[in-house]
Design a protein around this motif. Sequence first.
Motif, PDB file in Angstrom:
ATOM      1  N   VAL A 109      -9.116   0.747  -6.518  1.00 30.53           N
ATOM      2  CA  VAL A 109      -8.172  -0.352  -6.910  1.00 30.53           C
ATOM      3  C   VAL A 109      -8.022   0.187  -8.780  1.00 30.53           C
ATOM      4  CG1 VAL A 109      -7.929  -2.970  -7.627  1.00 30.53           C
ATOM      5  CG2 VAL A 109      -8.738  -2.503  -5.090  1.00 30.53           C
ATOM      6  N   ILE A 110      -9.790   0.442  -8.819  1.00 29.71           N
ATOM      7  CA  ILE A 110      -9.025   0.796 -10.364  1.00 29.71           C
ATOM      8  C   ILE A 110      -8.504   1.869 -10.011  1.00 29.71           C
ATOM      9  CG2 ILE A 110     -10.972   1.751 -12.180  1.00 29.71           C
ATOM     10  CD1 ILE A 110     -12.972  -0.549 -11.779  1.00 29.71           C
ATOM     11  N   GLU A 134      -4.051  -4.730  -0.538  1.00 23.99           N
ATOM     12  CA  GLU A 134      -5.280  -4.288   0.978  1.00 23.99           C
ATOM     13  C   GLU A 134      -6.755  -3.976   0.828  1.00 23.99           C
ATOM     14  OE1 GLU A 134      -3.609  -2.686   3.669  1.00 23.99           O
ATOM     15  OE2 GLU A 134      -4.822  -1.666   3.954  1.00 23.99           O
ATOM     16  N   ALA A 135      -7.195  -4.136  -0.447  1.00 25.87           N
ATOM     17  CA  ALA A 135      -8.754  -4.545  -0.898  1.00 25.87           C
ATOM     18  C   ALA A 135      -8.771  -5.767   0.347  1.00 25.87           C
ATOM     19  CB  ALA A 135      -9.006  -4.125  -2.071  1.00 25.87           C
ATOM     20  N   VAL A 136      -8.228  -6.904   0.109  1.00 25.76           N
ATOM     21  CA  VAL A 136      -8.998  -7.852   0.547  1.00 25.76           C
ATOM     22  C   VAL A 136      -8.766  -8.036   1.891  1.00 25.76           C
ATOM     23  CG1 VAL A 136      -8.165 -10.472   1.113  1.00 25.76           C
ATOM     24  CG2 VAL A 136      -8.817  -8.888  -1.628  1.00 25.76           C
ATOM     25  N   GLU A 137      -7.175  -7.527   2.609  1.00 26.60           N
ATOM     26  CA  GLU A 137      -6.988  -7.041   3.919  1.00 26.60           C
ATOM     27  C   GLU A 137      -8.386  -6.456   4.462  1.00 26.60           C
ATOM     28  OE1 GLU A 137      -5.535  -8.296   5.818  1.00 26.60           O
ATOM     29  OE2 GLU A 137      -4.199  -9.951   4.586  1.00 26.60           O
ATOM     30  N   LEU A 171     -17.371  -3.865  -1.346  1.00 29.16           N
ATOM     31  CA  LEU A 171     -16.746  -4.281  -2.288  1.00 29.16           C
ATOM     32  C   LEU A 171     -16.823  -3.353  -3.383  1.00 29.16           C
ATOM     33  CD1 LEU A 171     -14.983  -6.953  -3.268  1.00 29.16           C
ATOM     34  CD2 LEU A 171     -17.305  -7.558  -3.935  1.00 29.16           C
ATOM     35  N   PRO A 194      -5.082  -4.101  -4.550  1.00 28.20           N
ATOM     36  CA  PRO A 194      -5.647  -5.286  -4.393  1.00 28.20           C
ATOM     37  C   PRO A 194      -5.668  -6.516  -3.037  1.00 28.20           C
ATOM     38  CG  PRO A 194      -5.249  -5.902  -6.862  1.00 28.20           C
ATOM     39  CD  PRO A 194      -4.078  -4.650  -5.880  1.00 28.20           C
ATOM     40  N   VAL A 251      -6.032   2.019  -4.028  1.00 26.98           N
ATOM     41  CA  VAL A 251      -5.439   1.112  -2.527  1.00 26.98           C
ATOM     42  C   VAL A 251      -5.138  -0.342  -4.047  1.00 26.98           C
ATOM     43  CG1 VAL A 251      -7.604  -0.907  -1.587  1.00 26.98           C
ATOM     44  CG2 VAL A 251      -7.841   1.618  -2.208  1.00 26.98           C
ATOM     45  N   GLN A 270       0.516  -1.360   0.157  1.00 29.34           N
ATOM     46  CA  GLN A 270       0.419   0.095  -0.223  1.00 29.34           C
ATOM     47  C   GLN A 270       1.097   1.670  -0.130  1.00 29.34           C
ATOM     48  OE1 GLN A 270      -3.181  -0.104  -0.525  1.00 29.34           O
ATOM     49  NE2 GLN A 270      -3.400   2.254  -0.335  1.00 29.34           N
ATOM     50  N   LEU A 301     -11.296  -6.896   3.468  1.00 24.34           N
ATOM     51  CA  LEU A 301     -11.991  -7.005   3.325  1.00 24.34           C
ATOM     52  C   LEU A 301     -12.734  -8.181   4.005  1.00 24.34           C
ATOM     53  CD1 LEU A 301     -13.283  -7.648  -0.730  1.00 24.34           C
ATOM     54  CD2 LEU A 301     -15.032  -6.798   0.556  1.00 24.34           C
ATOM     55  N   PHE A 302     -11.923  -8.817   4.828  1.00 29.21           N
ATOM     56  CA  PHE A 302     -11.539  -9.735   5.673  1.00 29.21           C
ATOM     57  C   PHE A 302     -10.842  -9.134   7.059  1.00 29.21           C
ATOM     58  CE2 PHE A 302     -11.400 -12.262   1.948  1.00 29.21           C
ATOM     59  CZ  PHE A 302     -12.260 -13.142   2.379  1.00 29.21           C
ATOM     60  N   LEU A 353     -14.131  -0.626  -2.458  1.00 28.98           N
ATOM     61  CA  LEU A 353     -12.907  -1.224  -2.876  1.00 28.98           C
ATOM     62  C   LEU A 353     -12.505  -1.630  -4.288  1.00 28.98           C
ATOM     63  CD1 LEU A 353     -12.707  -3.315   0.528  1.00 28.98           C
ATOM     64  CD2 LEU A 353     -11.588  -1.335   0.127  1.00 28.98           C
ATOM     65  N   LYS A 354     -13.337  -2.101  -5.290  1.00 27.55           N
ATOM     66  CA  LYS A 354     -13.288  -1.899  -6.749  1.00 27.55           C
ATOM     67  C   LYS A 354     -13.063  -0.988  -6.475  1.00 27.55           C
ATOM     68  CE  LYS A 354     -15.723  -6.370  -8.012  1.00 27.55           C
ATOM     69  NZ  LYS A 354     -16.663  -6.934  -8.542  1.00 27.55           N
ATOM     70  N   LEU A 413       2.564   1.419  -3.439  1.00 28.83           N
ATOM     71  CA  LEU A 413       1.533   1.664  -4.642  1.00 28.83           C
ATOM     72  C   LEU A 413       1.325   2.885  -5.389  1.00 28.83           C
ATOM     73  CD1 LEU A 413      -0.950  -0.366  -5.069  1.00 28.83           C
ATOM     74  CD2 LEU A 413      -2.353   1.023  -4.478  1.00 28.83           C
ATOM     75  N   PHE A 444     -20.655 -15.241   1.446  1.00 27.63           N
ATOM     76  CA  PHE A 444     -19.846 -13.995   1.709  1.00 27.63           C
ATOM     77  C   PHE A 444     -20.409 -12.458   1.391  1.00 27.63           C
ATOM     78  CE2 PHE A 444     -15.825 -11.022   0.950  1.00 27.63           C
ATOM     79  CZ  PHE A 444     -15.035 -10.866   1.734  1.00 27.63           C
TER      80      PHE A 444
END
Lengths: 325, 325
Positions: free
Chosen positions: B308-309, B317-320, B301, B315, B313, A46, B322-323, B304-305, A49, B291
């Motif tokens: 990412v685009i 970090e985005a997944v972190e 989501l 990908p 962010v 991050q 989310l979880f 976050l997408k 980035l 989920f």
Amino acid sequence: IDNDEWSIEELAQSIINGDRKALASGITLVESRANKHRKKAAQLIQLLLPNTGKSIRIGITGVPGAGKSTWIEAFGKKLVQEDHKIAVLAIDPSSSLSGGSILGDKTRMEELSHHQNVFIRPSPTAGTLGGVHRMTRETILLCEAASYDIILVETVGVGQSEVMVRGMVDFFLLLALTGGGDELQGMKKGIMELVDAIVINKADGDNKVRATKARNEYRQLLHYLQPATKGWQTKAITCSAIKGEGIVEIWELIERFIEEISESGVMEDRRKSQSLDWMKQMIHDRLFDEFMNIDGRKEELRRLKEGVIVGEVSPAEAVETLFTP
Amino acid sequence: IDNDEWSIEELAQSIINGDRKALASGITLVESRANKHRKKAAQLIQLLLPNTGKSIRIGITGVPGAGKSTWIEAFGKKLVQEDHKIAVLAIDPSSSLSGGSILGDKTRMEELSHHQNVFIRPSPTAGTLGGVHRMTRETILLCEAASYDIILVETVGVGQSEVMVRGMVDFFLLLALTGGGDELQGMKKGIMELVDAIVINKADGDNKVRATKARNEYRQLLHYLQPATKGWQTKAITCSAIKGEGIVEIWELIERFIEEISESGVMEDRRKSQSLDWMKQMIHDRLFDEFMNIDGRKEELRRLKEGVIVGEVSPAEAVETLFTP
């Protein structure tokens, strides 16, 4: 890669400053499978980035014996002469099993590996193909942050590794064997529609005529197949890595490719969808990992799979059983 | 499909007895997206399981205009003459969006649809492609339990639908347009390495010469590509569904195929791995559905997408995010 050595901020700054030791530490962090490292790795990426995304990412595949390392050596030497900084990474799912690594043996690219503007990283030796995939994608970003402007991702082409490489590079190149046509039949399923160029190497000496013949056959075949990249007709060309012939032409081809797809917007679209696909893949992997980590799950799944194989349990019923608390 | 009409045991028995109304009810149950129906559907399939697996499963794809319904009509009529019971199912991901269905218009196969030994079922009109996939696989099992010994699965070939059909049939057939070669270029990526035969339809009248020429070009091309089925060289043949020419030959080809791959063990291996792949796919789909069903997840989501685009962010970090609870 532990706290007492570097803070994540220091590590990030050192990577950006071009400190090779920091870059190696960062990659080790990214390759770690420990939970605490995963969060740190995400933090690191991050931070880096804003300094990523500016390289040309090139994938290289080809069967053993196609001369991948000799070719990368010749291609890399040409690039460093033009003042590029290049990183060579590897995806080798077989190394996950054997513990070996296609780039572990540095003597394969001896001259190149000693150049100050070249960074060579063997394939991660642990984890599933999905894990190797994640690590390689993140390693690309780290190398970009360290100002490597050309990233070569090599794969031995086992299993689904080419699909993964296609999902992380801009330009994908297949190094093919010379020959009179029979080699085309041994071509891996779908591979010709995944790559942007087929390079017939070893087009020298006695081989030259056969290589030219093979190139013409590939061209004919490619004419009927769907190109991997919108707006770009997949090319078939010959070269001789050992004699250094045709290497400049391939680099010019890649430069033209990048120029064309940048102008058409295909480059930007591809990178965006690559990031989103990657994210999606990570979500699925994570969900499945968590699901499988529950006590007794592996055993239960194994048992249900056996039931499905012998036809005692339907897949639908097996899944119902798995999801019934 | 509710309790008061049939018990699952009664429904299963009626399907086995060949009651068409019961079969239709069973399919409606399988196609239902309600949770309570899913468990019942799994029960039903479990009960029918010993009566499944004995049909020949044939997939048919081809672009609109290739004459799929005319071909199926001709092929089906030939099969019922030989006392086969045939079921025609459809996979049409576009119908999930439009609410329409490729087989909804029964007039497309008028003669065939009135035959007592033919069961035609339009594509499920609701759900994701994964859902349509599940429903079609389960419908195949239901039809088999009802003694249909030849199952035809038709697809319009949108998106990944051919890969799905390949994953549920024994023999996969591509119906291609006639022509002088240009048609080959429009061929969908990877399709020729998914199918076991390319059938050039409309090889009649003025078209005959061109169809033969196209067939020869396909043959040449197939020579270089990897076959879809181990030990079986993908065939290219011509036929005329309207004139009824070449239809018998295709059926003989399929019979020979089934005989050969049954003997070599490829058939058994394929069916087993199809079941396991299906099971794996269902687990992944279920995990992802659960989920995504968490409150606010879709919105999170989406946000976050976007990050990412635009490159804000990573990908990872985005997944972190989310979880992280």
